[in-house]
Design a protein around this motif. Structure first.
Motif, short mmCIF file in Angstrom:
data_model
loop_
_atom_site.label_atom_id
_atom_site.label_comp_id
_atom_site.label_asym_id
_atom_site.label_seq_id
_atom_site.Cartn_x
_atom_site.Cartn_y
_atom_site.Cartn_z
N TYR A 284 -9.88 3.46 0.17
CA TYR A 284 -8.42 3.55 0.14
C TYR A 284 -7.88 3.75 1.54
O TYR A 284 -6.90 3.12 1.95
CB TYR A 284 -8.01 4.71 -0.77
N ALA A 285 -8.54 4.62 2.30
CA ALA A 285 -8.11 4.90 3.67
C ALA A 285 -8.31 3.67 4.56
O ALA A 285 -7.44 3.32 5.37
CB ALA A 285 -8.88 6.09 4.22
N LEU A 286 -9.45 3.01 4.42
CA LEU A 286 -9.73 1.84 5.25
C LEU A 286 -8.72 0.73 5.02
O LEU A 286 -8.44 -0.06 5.92
CB LEU A 286 -11.15 1.32 4.95
N ALA A 287 -8.17 0.64 3.82
CA ALA A 287 -7.24 -0.43 3.48
C ALA A 287 -5.85 -0.20 4.03
O ALA A 287 -5.03 -1.13 4.04
CB ALA A 287 -7.16 -0.60 1.96
N GLN A 288 -5.54 1.00 4.51
CA GLN A 288 -4.19 1.29 4.97
C GLN A 288 -3.79 0.42 6.17
O GLN A 288 -2.70 -0.14 6.20
CB GLN A 288 -4.06 2.77 5.34
N PHE A 289 -4.66 0.34 7.15
CA PHE A 289 -4.34 -0.44 8.35
C PHE A 289 -4.21 -1.93 8.05
O PHE A 289 -3.22 -2.57 8.44
CB PHE A 289 -5.38 -0.17 9.43
N PRO A 290 -5.18 -2.55 7.35
CA PRO A 290 -4.99 -3.96 6.99
C PRO A 290 -3.72 -4.20 6.19
O PRO A 290 -3.07 -5.24 6.36
CB PRO A 290 -6.24 -4.27 6.16
N SER A 291 -3.34 -3.26 5.33
CA SER A 291 -2.12 -3.42 4.57
C SER A 291 -0.91 -3.53 5.49
O SER A 291 -0.04 -4.39 5.31
CB SER A 291 -1.94 -2.24 3.61
N GLY A 292 -0.85 -2.63 6.49
CA GLY A 292 0.28 -2.67 7.42
C GLY A 292 0.31 -3.95 8.22
O GLY A 292 1.37 -4.57 8.40
N VAL A 293 -0.85 -4.37 8.72
CA VAL A 293 -0.93 -5.58 9.54
C VAL A 293 -0.58 -6.82 8.71
O VAL A 293 0.23 -7.66 9.12
CB VAL A 293 -2.34 -5.73 10.14
N LEU A 294 -1.19 -6.94 7.53
CA LEU A 294 -0.94 -8.12 6.69
C LEU A 294 0.48 -8.14 6.14
O LEU A 294 1.08 -9.21 5.98
CB LEU A 294 -1.95 -8.15 5.54
N GLY A 295 1.03 -6.95 5.84
CA GLY A 295 2.41 -6.89 5.39
C GLY A 295 3.38 -7.36 6.46
O GLY A 295 4.35 -8.08 6.19
N LEU B 115 -1.98 1.96 10.47
CA LEU B 115 -3.04 2.42 11.37
C LEU B 115 -3.21 3.93 11.30
O LEU B 115 -4.34 4.43 11.13
CB LEU B 115 -2.72 2.00 12.80
N VAL B 116 -2.12 4.67 11.42
CA VAL B 116 -2.20 6.12 11.42
C VAL B 116 -2.73 6.63 10.08
O VAL B 116 -3.59 7.52 10.02
CB VAL B 116 -0.83 6.75 11.74
N ARG B 117 -2.25 6.04 8.97
CA ARG B 117 -2.75 6.46 7.66
C ARG B 117 -4.23 6.15 7.50
O ARG B 117 -4.98 6.96 6.94
CB ARG B 117 -1.94 5.80 6.54
N SER B 118 -4.67 5.00 7.98
CA SER B 118 -6.10 4.69 7.89
C SER B 118 -6.94 5.72 8.63
O SER B 118 -7.94 6.21 8.11
CB SER B 118 -6.38 3.30 8.48
#
Length: 399
Positions: A56-67, A337-340
């Motif tokens: 879940y944590a690892l997905a935070q940064f990709p989510s922000g970038v892809l969003g 990024l910060v959340r990840s």
């Protein structure tokens, strides 16, 4: 019309967060049933849950970038749809290693939702603390309903049916988001993914005083919150000798307080600053844990659960501190990024609590949360004294 549409989007984001949170919470209430079927230790189930939170944590940064690149609506749809499919895999897992892998993948897909949805909402509303608190309400609603429903289904029909029921709920919510939320323009459609992933630029963002201190707060808040989410029902079952249903009801009470408290604390952080609000949360959490470890009367147990639930709002309040420290164009990538970073480090909470419970008992295991909470309070005092940053001192502050 725009006001109505914005609130429709907010409602659907809350529902999407509800189902992605329910998928991650469904395991804890029936953990004892899973342990019995696979003949494993609490440390191993804690490892599986830590893996889920890590993904879940690892997905935070990709989510922000892809969003930022493709639009937040698309990422929300991938999150809800993928979580539902993997939920079925979890429910039918024939052996524990398959269960562990499914846990990990569920965490990854579920993790794609939050940064994308938060960025979408904070672009539409003016008060980040309040809207984050409302969006976060999906989690405590899931926490209120999931333990009771899953516990009952697990006892009546088995833990596999209980987990499958959560996966099925994701289908209608996926359809609603697809039909009612319009595609949104990405914030950085022309920026290449490679440029957004440059290590130097990412490190520079993380090295800002306000961001660096926020990461520290976030790590500790996630450590505590993830540990509680993973083991609070098991704690009540083993330390107090409560039934699975009764433990699930107390877990629901925890989330009821977390839901109401999240909105209230988010609003207070807009008005009085995130740091003061976070200190209140952490002191409440430490007090609540101490009450629960004293094995008080039943009424006092409920008071302890309420204090712990209010304290867990720290994980919500830390988020507007991030938003306030970022420029508009940075919010998608920066927030993710910060959340990840802080969630990856904080994912050690479940496995640490499981190990401490196995090795030393629940007093040491939950007592560690008191130590962590007070350590953060002390760091706030040092931060204010030394003037390390001003990121959370008042609404709208900047690094």
């Amino acid at each position: 019309m725009r006001w109505q549409y914005r609130h429709t989007v907010l409602t659907l984001c809350v529902l999407a967060f509800f189902v992605t949170m329910a998928a991650r919470l469904a395991i804890s209430p029936i953990a004892t049933l899973v342990i019995a079927e696979f003949a494993i230790s609490k440390s191993l189930i804690g490892l599986a849950l830590s893996g889920m939170w890590l993904a879940y944590a690892l997905a935070q940064f990709p989510s922000g970038v892809l969003g930022s690149k493709y639009g937040e609506r698309s990422i929300i749809l991938v999150a809800v749809g993928g979580m539902s499919i993997l939920g079925v895999s979890l429910a039918v897992a024939p052996i524990f290693p398959v269960f562990v892998v499914s846990c990990f993948l569920i965490g990854g897909f579920a993790g794609l939702h939050y940064p994308a949805a938060t960025t979408l909402l904070t672009r539409s509303f003016d008060d980040p603390g309040t809207v984050i608190g409302i969006h976060g309400f999906g989690a405590p609603v899931a926490g209120l309903l999931t333990p009771v429903a899953v516990s009952w289904l697990g006892i009546t029909y088995g833990w596999r049916v209980a987990l499958l029921s959560v996966a099925v709920v994701g289908g209608p919510i996926f359809a609603l988001v697809y039909l009612r939320v319009r595609p949104v323009s990405p914030t950085t459609p022309d920026t290449s993914l490679r440029s957004q992933l440059q290590v130097g630029a990412l490190w520079s963002l993380l090295a800002r005083p306000a961001i660096a201190f926020t990461v520290w707060i976030g790590v500790m808040a996630e450590f505590v919150t993830q540990g509680l989410l993973s083991f609070l029902p098991t704690f009540f079952a083993e330390f107090y000798g409560y039934s699975t249903t009764r433990s699930g009801l107390l877990f629901s009470a925890f989330f009821l307080v977390l839901g109401a408290g999240g909105i209230a604390m988010g609003s207070l952080s807009d008005r009085y600053g995130t740091d003061s609000t976070l200190v209140v949360c952490l002191l409440s959490l430490a007090s609540g844990v101490l009450v629960l470890l004293s094995k008080p009367s039943e009424l006092a147990v409920l008071a302890g659960v309420s204090l712990v639930g209010l304290g867990a709002c720290a994980a919500i309040v830390v988020q507007p501190r991030i938003i306030q420290s970022l420029e508009e164009a940075e919010k998608g990538t920066g927030f993710g990024l910060v959340r990840s970073v802080y969630m990856i480090l904080g994912a050690a909470g479940p496995v640490s609590m499981g190990f401490l419970a196995d090795a030393f008992g629940w007093i040491v295991s939950l007592g560690s949360l008191v130590v962590v909470s007070l350590a953060v309070v002390v760091s706030f005092a040092a931060n204010w004294w030394l003037g390390f940053d001003a990121g959370g001192g008042h609404r709208g502050s900047s690094p």
